[in-house]
Design a protein around this motif. Structure first.
Motif, mmCIF file in Angstrom:
data_model
loop_
_atom_site.group_PDB
_atom_site.id
_atom_site.type_symbol
_atom_site.label_atom_id
_atom_site.label_comp_id
_atom_site.label_asym_id
_atom_site.label_seq_id
_atom_site.Cartn_x
_atom_site.Cartn_y
_atom_site.Cartn_z
ATOM 1 N N ASP A 115 42.276 44.706 39.113
ATOM 2 C CA ASP A 115 43.504 44.066 38.647
ATOM 3 C C ASP A 115 44.277 43.482 39.824
ATOM 4 O O ASP A 115 43.936 43.714 40.992
ATOM 5 C CB ASP A 115 44.388 45.045 37.858
ATOM 6 C CG ASP A 115 44.748 46.298 38.662
ATOM 7 O OD1 ASP A 115 45.108 46.170 39.850
ATOM 8 O OD2 ASP A 115 44.661 47.405 38.104
ATOM 9 N N ILE A 116 45.332 42.733 39.516
ATOM 10 C CA ILE A 116 46.134 42.047 40.540
ATOM 11 C C ILE A 116 46.807 43.048 41.473
ATOM 12 O O ILE A 116 46.914 42.819 42.682
ATOM 13 C CB ILE A 116 47.206 41.161 39.870
ATOM 14 C CG1 ILE A 116 46.552 39.961 39.183
ATOM 15 C CG2 ILE A 116 48.224 40.677 40.903
ATOM 16 C CD1 ILE A 116 45.999 38.935 40.139
ATOM 17 N N SER A 117 47.269 44.158 40.931
ATOM 18 C CA SER A 117 47.960 45.157 41.747
ATOM 19 C C SER A 117 47.063 45.685 42.862
ATOM 20 O O SER A 117 47.470 45.762 44.025
ATOM 21 C CB SER A 117 48.435 46.309 40.857
ATOM 22 O OG SER A 117 49.032 47.317 41.632
ATOM 23 N N ASN A 118 45.837 46.046 42.517
ATOM 24 C CA ASN A 118 44.895 46.526 43.538
ATOM 25 C C ASN A 118 44.544 45.428 44.536
ATOM 26 O O ASN A 118 44.354 45.690 45.732
ATOM 27 C CB ASN A 118 43.615 47.033 42.867
ATOM 28 C CG ASN A 118 43.829 48.312 42.108
ATOM 29 O OD1 ASN A 118 44.754 49.074 42.393
ATOM 30 N ND2 ASN A 118 42.994 48.571 41.118
ATOM 31 N N SER B 112 49.013 48.765 60.543
ATOM 32 C CA SER B 112 48.757 47.351 60.268
ATOM 33 C C SER B 112 47.949 47.185 58.988
ATOM 34 O O SER B 112 47.184 48.056 58.593
ATOM 35 C CB SER B 112 48.000 46.698 61.436
ATOM 36 O OG SER B 112 46.704 47.244 61.560
ATOM 37 N N SER B 113 48.153 46.040 58.334
ATOM 38 C CA SER B 113 47.396 45.675 57.144
ATOM 39 C C SER B 113 46.590 44.438 57.469
ATOM 40 O O SER B 113 46.700 43.860 58.552
ATOM 41 C CB SER B 113 48.358 45.381 55.985
ATOM 42 O OG SER B 113 49.174 44.263 56.302
ATOM 43 N N ILE B 114 45.765 44.008 56.524
ATOM 44 C CA ILE B 114 44.985 42.799 56.736
ATOM 45 C C ILE B 114 45.906 41.600 56.946
ATOM 46 O O ILE B 114 45.691 40.772 57.838
ATOM 47 C CB ILE B 114 44.047 42.554 55.540
ATOM 48 C CG1 ILE B 114 42.981 43.644 55.490
ATOM 49 C CG2 ILE B 114 43.397 41.181 55.627
ATOM 50 C CD1 ILE B 114 42.075 43.572 54.290
ATOM 51 N N VAL B 115 46.966 41.520 56.151
ATOM 52 C CA VAL B 115 47.895 40.394 56.267
ATOM 53 C C VAL B 115 48.575 40.390 57.629
ATOM 54 O O VAL B 115 48.624 39.365 58.321
ATOM 55 C CB VAL B 115 48.948 40.450 55.136
ATOM 56 C CG1 VAL B 115 50.056 39.449 55.401
ATOM 57 C CG2 VAL B 115 48.293 40.170 53.792
ATOM 58 N N THR C 283 36.624 32.310 52.613
ATOM 59 C CA THR C 283 37.607 33.017 53.438
ATOM 60 C C THR C 283 38.992 32.558 53.024
ATOM 61 O O THR C 283 39.249 31.344 52.929
ATOM 62 C CB THR C 283 37.403 32.772 54.944
ATOM 63 O OG1 THR C 283 38.501 33.333 55.669
ATOM 64 C CG2 THR C 283 37.294 31.305 55.290
ATOM 65 N N PRO C 284 39.929 33.477 52.769
ATOM 66 C CA PRO C 284 41.284 33.081 52.358
ATOM 67 C C PRO C 284 42.004 32.243 53.412
ATOM 68 O O PRO C 284 42.949 31.529 53.098
ATOM 69 C CB PRO C 284 41.995 34.430 52.153
ATOM 70 C CG PRO C 284 40.898 35.410 51.912
ATOM 71 C CD PRO C 284 39.751 34.936 52.735
ATOM 72 N N TYR D 71 45.378 43.875 50.520
ATOM 73 C CA TYR D 71 45.734 43.012 51.643
ATOM 74 C C TYR D 71 46.979 43.488 52.389
ATOM 75 O O TYR D 71 47.110 43.251 53.595
ATOM 76 C CB TYR D 71 45.954 41.577 51.171
ATOM 77 C CG TYR D 71 44.670 40.852 50.880
ATOM 78 C CD1 TYR D 71 43.950 40.222 51.888
ATOM 79 C CD2 TYR D 71 44.157 40.797 49.582
ATOM 80 C CE1 TYR D 71 42.761 39.556 51.621
ATOM 81 C CE2 TYR D 71 42.976 40.134 49.303
ATOM 82 C CZ TYR D 71 42.278 39.524 50.330
ATOM 83 O OH TYR D 71 41.103 38.872 50.056
ATOM 84 N N ILE D 72 47.898 44.167 51.700
ATOM 85 C CA ILE D 72 49.168 44.495 52.350
ATOM 86 C C ILE D 72 49.283 45.959 52.768
ATOM 87 O O ILE D 72 50.153 46.299 53.571
ATOM 88 C CB ILE D 72 50.362 44.139 51.429
ATOM 89 C CG1 ILE D 72 50.348 44.980 50.148
ATOM 90 C CG2 ILE D 72 50.364 42.657 51.118
ATOM 91 C CD1 ILE D 72 51.544 44.730 49.238
ATOM 92 N N ALA D 73 48.392 46.825 52.252
ATOM 93 C CA ALA D 73 48.473 48.242 52.613
ATOM 94 C C ALA D 73 47.793 48.487 53.956
ATOM 95 O O ALA D 73 46.771 47.870 54.254
ATOM 96 C CB ALA D 73 47.832 49.102 51.529
ATOM 97 N N PRO D 74 48.335 49.394 54.774
ATOM 98 C CA PRO D 74 47.675 49.736 56.049
ATOM 99 C C PRO D 74 46.285 50.298 55.814
ATOM 100 O O PRO D 74 46.031 50.984 54.836
ATOM 101 C CB PRO D 74 48.609 50.791 56.646
ATOM 102 C CG PRO D 74 49.922 50.567 55.996
ATOM 103 C CD PRO D 74 49.606 50.095 54.608
#
Length: 491
Positions: free
Chosen positions: A227-230, A245-248, A179-180, A235-238
């Motif tokens: 890739d890193i972009s995805n 809201s996003s995961i972050v 888990t992050p 994590y940041i996209a709704p």
């Protein structure tokens, strides 16, 4: 404060372990987080990836990749070895809770906390309320904590070797791939280690703890996100059903939530922290112990369960301060000892009350009763929309199952189930809100119903349990409703 009798200490540990093994299937009643993770594990075993089959509208049918693969691989292995079931799933958290406590005891040794004090701290964490709940919860926190503490043990060992440095790197990245959220513990340690290695000109060790974790984590990123972009966008996209809201944004942002039973621990820990930060010559190292706590309360939006990740650090800080104070300041040592007594009274009292309630309500919390009832009244391969608590019983009957109360608007969810999923049954509990039932009644014809009533309790025992200051009254009582979508009757 001494526990000189070694046999007494180990007997208490064995009795605690036996209690947890026995009570694992009775407490808690299956709940949201647990069934959420079971569903992902089940999907992975069927070769479908990390899908949330129990609630596909929550993810839009996409894989749940936020946590990493480690926990699901472990629970999947448990299912492979023991078959699908409540005990088989929860045993992973329980085993790693025990392993975490074992590694914690080794860390105490590395920091030269005397054996007698170390035993007190170990027993306190064994009976700690949050640790006990997480060891039964079916969540991944204790797995992540074990690997994080493994990294701390490697770094704190008085005899550093290349093997321990590699072990630290592997444990750290494995924790984050569980888990992050555990990064609040792992990242400060790795930054401190990197500074320490640079100062000692240990270039190979510096390279190992930098390159190896990044390399392993990047394998997961490429496998899961390409890739890193995805990866960042995930994590940041709704998300689909939570467009604002996003995961972050959903999980980050400290709320300083402190359960009432943690106040003795935290107040004693704060006093200990003040004692540790007084000497200037050791502030940097002592700051390392405090950083996970500071990062947790400032970054993690806690619901009560997540603080299991930092509980060992409260006890470690208290142990370090008490060891120092006993040599230099007896008044502080006595105050900390009183704090430990308050913690012990709190932990043991809640453990005793909870245990008494579990035993007293055993007939109503026994999953075998609801499993037998489901086999008698629900045909295999049926589709069911229902409460979390019936998930295991229905899945063990080879049924398909989705949540009735998650996520989003009740009317939208009921319509989705009526038009897309088309269940054969609704399985509601006594806690299912009336507005949810009304939303499904608008989309379905309720054709027939059967009530599941757990075995009755002794009236005297029931009154005693209800008087306990704990919210553990849940059972499997519920209603199975045969349904047919209204849309199909209009065609």
């Amino acid at each position: 404060m001494h526990i000189k009798n070694t046999s007494f200490f180990y007997i208490l540990l064995i009795l605690a372990a036996l209690w947890h093994l026995w009570s694992l299937q009775y407490s808690p009643i299956p709940w949201f987080d647990e069934t959420f993770f079971v569903s992902i594990t089940n999907s992975l075993l069927k070769g479908k990836g990390f899908l949330l089959e129990v609630c596909p509208i929550q993810t839009g049918g996409q894989e749940v990749l936020a946590y990493g693969p480690v926990y699901f691989l472990l629970t999947g292995l448990s299912f492979k070895l023991g078959g699908f079931g409540l005990f088989q799933f929860r045993i992973v958290s329980l085993i790693f809770a025990g392993l975490s406590i074992f590694v914690f005891s080794k860390i105490l040794t590395n920091y030269k906390i005397p054996t007698q004090q170390s035993r007190w701290l170990v027993l306190l964490i064994v009976f700690d309320v949050i640790v006990n709940r997480n060891s039964h919860s079916g969540r991944m926190d204790m797995v992540a904590l074990f690997f994080a503490l493994g990294a701390w043990w490697s770094m704190s060992h008085p005899k550093p070797t290349c093997f321990k440095t590699v072990l630290m790197a592997l444990c750290g990245v494995t924790a984050v791939l569980t888990t992050p959220r555990i990064a609040i513990i792992v990242v400060p340690l790795f930054i401190y280690a990197l500074i320490h290695f640079f100062r000692e000109k240990r270039w190979l060790a510096s390279a190992i703890i930098t390159v190896l974790p990044i390399f392993i984590y990047m394998i997961w990123v490429i496998y899961a996100f390409q890739d890193i972009s995805n990866f960042l966008q995930y994590y940041i996209a709704p998300k689909q059903l939570n467009a604002d809201s996003s995961i972050v944004s959903k999980f980050l942002g400290g709320n300083f939530f402190i359960p009432y039973h943690q106040w003795p621990l935290i107040l004693t820990g704060l006093l200990a922290a003040g004692r540790l930060m007084a000497p200037k010559n050791q502030r940097l190292q002592h700051l390392l112990f405090l950083l996970p706590l500071a990062l947790f309360y400032s970054l993690v939006r806690d619901t009560g369960a997540y603080s299991a990740l930092i509980v060992p650090f409260w006890y470690l800080i208290i142990g370090l301060a008490l060891t120092s104070a006993m040599k230099e300041n007896q008044k502080v040592a006595k105050t900390l000892s009183y704090g430990l007594i308050a913690i012990a009274i709190t932990n043991i009292s809640i453990f005793a009350f909870t245990s008494a309630a579990i035993i007293g309500r055993l007939p109503q919390r026994d999953p075998r009763s609801i499993q037998a009832w489901v086999k008698r009244h629900i045909p295999e391969n049926a589709k069911i929309v229902g409460d979390d608590r019936y998930y295991y019983a229905c899945m063990e009957n080879n049924c398909d199952y989705q949540y009735i109360n998650r996520v989003g608007d009740h009317d939208v969810r009921a319509k989705y189930h009526a038009t897309s999923y088309r269940p054969d049954y609704l399985f509601i509990s006594q806690l299912t809100p009336k507005e949810i039932i009304s939303a499904y009644r608008a989309q379905f014809n309720f054709l027939d119903s059967l009530n599941y009533t757990p075995p009755p309790l002794n009236p005297v025992i029931n009154k005693v349990i209800q008087a306990l200051p704990l919210n553990i009254q849940a059972d499997y009582k519920g209603t199975l409703i045969t349904v047919k979508p209204k849309q199909s009757t209009n065609q």
